[in-house]
Design a protein around this motif. Sequence first.
Motif, short mmCIF file in Angstrom:
data_model
loop_
_atom_site.label_atom_id
_atom_site.label_comp_id
_atom_site.label_asym_id
_atom_site.label_seq_id
_atom_site.Cartn_x
_atom_site.Cartn_y
_atom_site.Cartn_z
N ALA A 188 1.10 -8.55 13.26
CA ALA A 188 1.45 -7.54 12.23
C ALA A 188 2.81 -6.89 12.44
CB ALA A 188 0.36 -6.48 12.17
N ILE A 189 3.30 -6.92 13.67
CA ILE A 189 4.54 -6.19 13.95
C ILE A 189 5.73 -6.79 13.18
CG2 ILE A 189 5.44 -7.40 16.02
CD1 ILE A 189 4.99 -3.58 15.70
N HIS A 190 5.56 -8.03 12.71
CA HIS A 190 6.67 -8.63 11.93
C HIS A 190 6.88 -7.87 10.60
CE1 HIS A 190 3.63 -10.73 9.49
NE2 HIS A 190 4.59 -10.84 8.59
N LEU A 191 5.92 -7.04 10.23
CA LEU A 191 6.05 -6.26 8.98
C LEU A 191 6.94 -5.04 9.16
CD1 LEU A 191 2.26 -6.30 8.00
CD2 LEU A 191 4.10 -7.61 6.89
N LEU A 192 7.21 -4.71 10.42
CA LEU A 192 7.91 -3.45 10.71
C LEU A 192 9.30 -3.39 10.08
CD1 LEU A 192 7.88 -0.75 12.31
CD2 LEU A 192 8.89 -1.99 14.22
N ASN A 193 10.05 -4.45 10.29
CA ASN A 193 11.43 -4.44 9.80
C ASN A 193 11.49 -4.24 8.29
OD1 ASN A 193 14.14 -4.44 10.18
ND2 ASN A 193 14.36 -6.67 10.28
N ASP A 194 10.66 -4.99 7.58
CA ASP A 194 10.62 -4.84 6.12
C ASP A 194 10.24 -3.43 5.71
OD1 ASP A 194 11.45 -7.24 5.36
OD2 ASP A 194 9.49 -8.03 4.70
N PHE A 195 9.26 -2.91 6.40
CA PHE A 195 8.80 -1.56 6.06
C PHE A 195 9.96 -0.58 6.22
CE2 PHE A 195 7.06 2.61 6.88
CZ PHE A 195 6.10 2.73 5.88
N ILE A 196 10.71 -0.75 7.29
CA ILE A 196 11.83 0.16 7.56
C ILE A 196 12.94 -0.04 6.52
CG2 ILE A 196 13.69 0.61 9.21
CD1 ILE A 196 11.59 0.26 11.43
N GLN A 197 13.25 -1.30 6.24
CA GLN A 197 14.31 -1.58 5.26
C GLN A 197 13.95 -1.03 3.87
OE1 GLN A 197 17.06 -2.48 6.47
NE2 GLN A 197 16.22 -3.11 8.44
N ASN A 198 12.66 -1.08 3.56
CA ASN A 198 12.25 -0.69 2.21
C ASN A 198 11.87 0.78 2.09
OD1 ASN A 198 12.61 -3.30 1.37
ND2 ASN A 198 10.50 -3.90 1.85
N ALA A 199 11.95 1.52 3.19
CA ALA A 199 11.55 2.93 3.14
C ALA A 199 12.38 3.65 2.08
CB ALA A 199 11.72 3.58 4.50
N ALA A 200 11.71 4.48 1.32
CA ALA A 200 12.34 5.11 0.17
C ALA A 200 13.64 5.82 0.55
CB ALA A 200 11.36 6.09 -0.45
N ASP A 201 13.59 6.54 1.66
CA ASP A 201 14.70 7.44 1.95
C ASP A 201 15.58 6.95 3.11
OD1 ASP A 201 16.20 9.58 1.46
OD2 ASP A 201 14.94 11.04 2.52
N GLY A 202 15.43 5.71 3.50
CA GLY A 202 16.27 5.14 4.56
C GLY A 202 16.27 5.91 5.88
N PHE A 203 16.64 5.22 6.95
CA PHE A 203 16.72 5.88 8.26
C PHE A 203 18.13 5.71 8.82
CE2 PHE A 203 12.28 4.42 7.84
CZ PHE A 203 11.63 5.65 7.91
N THR A 204 18.66 6.77 9.44
CA THR A 204 20.01 6.69 10.00
C THR A 204 20.01 6.02 11.37
OG1 THR A 204 19.62 8.94 10.76
CG2 THR A 204 20.99 8.68 8.80
N SER A 205 18.95 6.23 12.15
CA SER A 205 18.86 5.61 13.47
C SER A 205 17.40 5.60 13.91
CB SER A 205 19.70 6.39 14.48
OG SER A 205 19.27 7.74 14.52
N GLU A 250 11.52 -9.62 19.45
CA GLU A 250 11.55 -10.92 18.79
C GLU A 250 10.74 -10.91 17.50
OE1 GLU A 250 10.21 -13.66 21.75
OE2 GLU A 250 12.17 -13.64 22.77
N THR A 251 9.52 -10.41 17.59
CA THR A 251 8.62 -10.54 16.44
C THR A 251 8.93 -9.55 15.33
OG1 THR A 251 6.97 -11.01 18.13
CG2 THR A 251 6.18 -10.91 15.87
N SER A 252 9.37 -8.36 15.72
CA SER A 252 9.60 -7.35 14.67
C SER A 252 10.91 -7.62 13.93
CB SER A 252 9.65 -5.96 15.29
OG SER A 252 10.83 -5.81 16.07
N GLY A 253 11.82 -8.33 14.58
CA GLY A 253 13.11 -8.57 13.94
C GLY A 253 13.99 -7.33 13.92
N LEU A 254 13.53 -6.30 14.56
CA LEU A 254 14.27 -5.04 14.59
C LEU A 254 15.19 -5.10 15.82
CD1 LEU A 254 13.89 -2.43 12.87
CD2 LEU A 254 12.56 -1.52 14.77
N ASP A 255 16.49 -4.90 15.63
CA ASP A 255 17.32 -4.99 16.84
C ASP A 255 18.03 -3.69 17.20
OD1 ASP A 255 18.87 -5.38 14.65
OD2 ASP A 255 19.37 -7.47 15.12
#
Length: 360
Positions: free
Chosen positions: A20-37, A56-61
């Motif tokens: 399920a952790i592979h969903l993390l990156n998409d969730f973050i990218q699609n968050a309504a109000d974006g994240f600065t860091s 590796e799995t989350s794609g978050l770097d």
Amino acid sequence: QQVKIVTGTNSYPVYIGSGAIHLLNDFIQNAADGFTSIMMITDETVAEHHLVSFRETSGLDEFIVKTVPSGEKAKTFEVYYDCLSYALENKLDRKSLIISFGGGAVGDLAGFVAATYMRGIRFIQAPTTILAHDSAVGGKVAVNHPLGKNMIGAFHQPEAVIYDLDFLKTLPAHEVRSGFAEVIKHSLIRDENFYRWLKEEIHSLDAITDYQMLEFLTKGISIKGTFVAEDEKEKGIRAFLNFGHTLGHAIEAEAGYGKVTHGEAVAIGMLFAIGLSMDLLGLEFNIVELKLWLKKLGYKTSIPKGLERERLIQRMKQDKKSVGGTIHYVLLEKVGKPALIEIDEKTLMTYLEIFEKEVG
Ligand code: NAD
Ligand code: ZN
């Protein structure tokens, strides 16, 4: 699988499953109000086992990592302060995100950091223990004070819970046992069929299949969610989640944290509460069968030797949930139907005595 948690302040998804952790990156990218860091808070054990595969799995770097001591040692003022310092040094702002990657201890700490940093920033829970199916949902976050566990805290709901069951494969047996007790608790306070299913399905905690794990964690989270939805700030029925915990907490504290795990203490507390329920509320229940099942799964079913009744009662009176001198106890009218009952010290003492003789 996805469960939606709805509270008075917000609603958020819980994604559960292997990978399920592979969903993390998409969730973050699609968050309504974006994240600065992004700052991750994790503990030494989890980092060692899983940080590489998380990346590796989350794609978050792009994120910074604060690694804290494992277990309850994470929930101290010092560690909390360190996390805040690290966040300030790295210029996290009000639009930054905190990711909690670990068990309930890391989740409680990271959530409290998120709740208080700049009056509250957003956070995501990525739980790695079975127990955290309980703690990651509901928004209660806290650190400990030397005078009491979870005494300094807040209500702060996560943006999402991403529960990748692959991380759970490295859990030691006693942590599996600790977390599974909360699954049993959820079944007993809400859903008799689920309780029966668990008893029929789970014969050994060393041999939980992926299917079983997914089923009971999803169910457990849904049940927790229903209580949180109805009572976000714990004014009423959310107290039912405390089933087994009044004596459980007392045993944990008296034995010394770490000597008996949380869930193992809660299992003993549930047996005691069921006995009380049968006597005081006429609960019909096959307690012998439950005891045998718990034993088969490796639980202790009696209060550890050397703990004094008087001291356990004193502890129970200090419980956050007790008001004034009387102890508010969660009992069961039926499986799936809890009730909050006032019990005085003397009655409790008598039953503790009986309980010790029965199983001791
Ligand atoms: P934990 O975070 O201390 O984890 C238990 C141990 O397992 C730690 O040593 C940890 O390093 C290790 N661990 C974690 N994930 C692992 C993995 N995948 N593989 C191997 N080892 C791993 O504690 P917990 O049992 O998850 O949760 C207990 C905490 O949760 C307590 O502090 C309790 O107060 C809190 N809690 C909070 C709530 C709530 O509503 N906020 C509810 C219940 C419990
Ligand atoms: Zn608990």
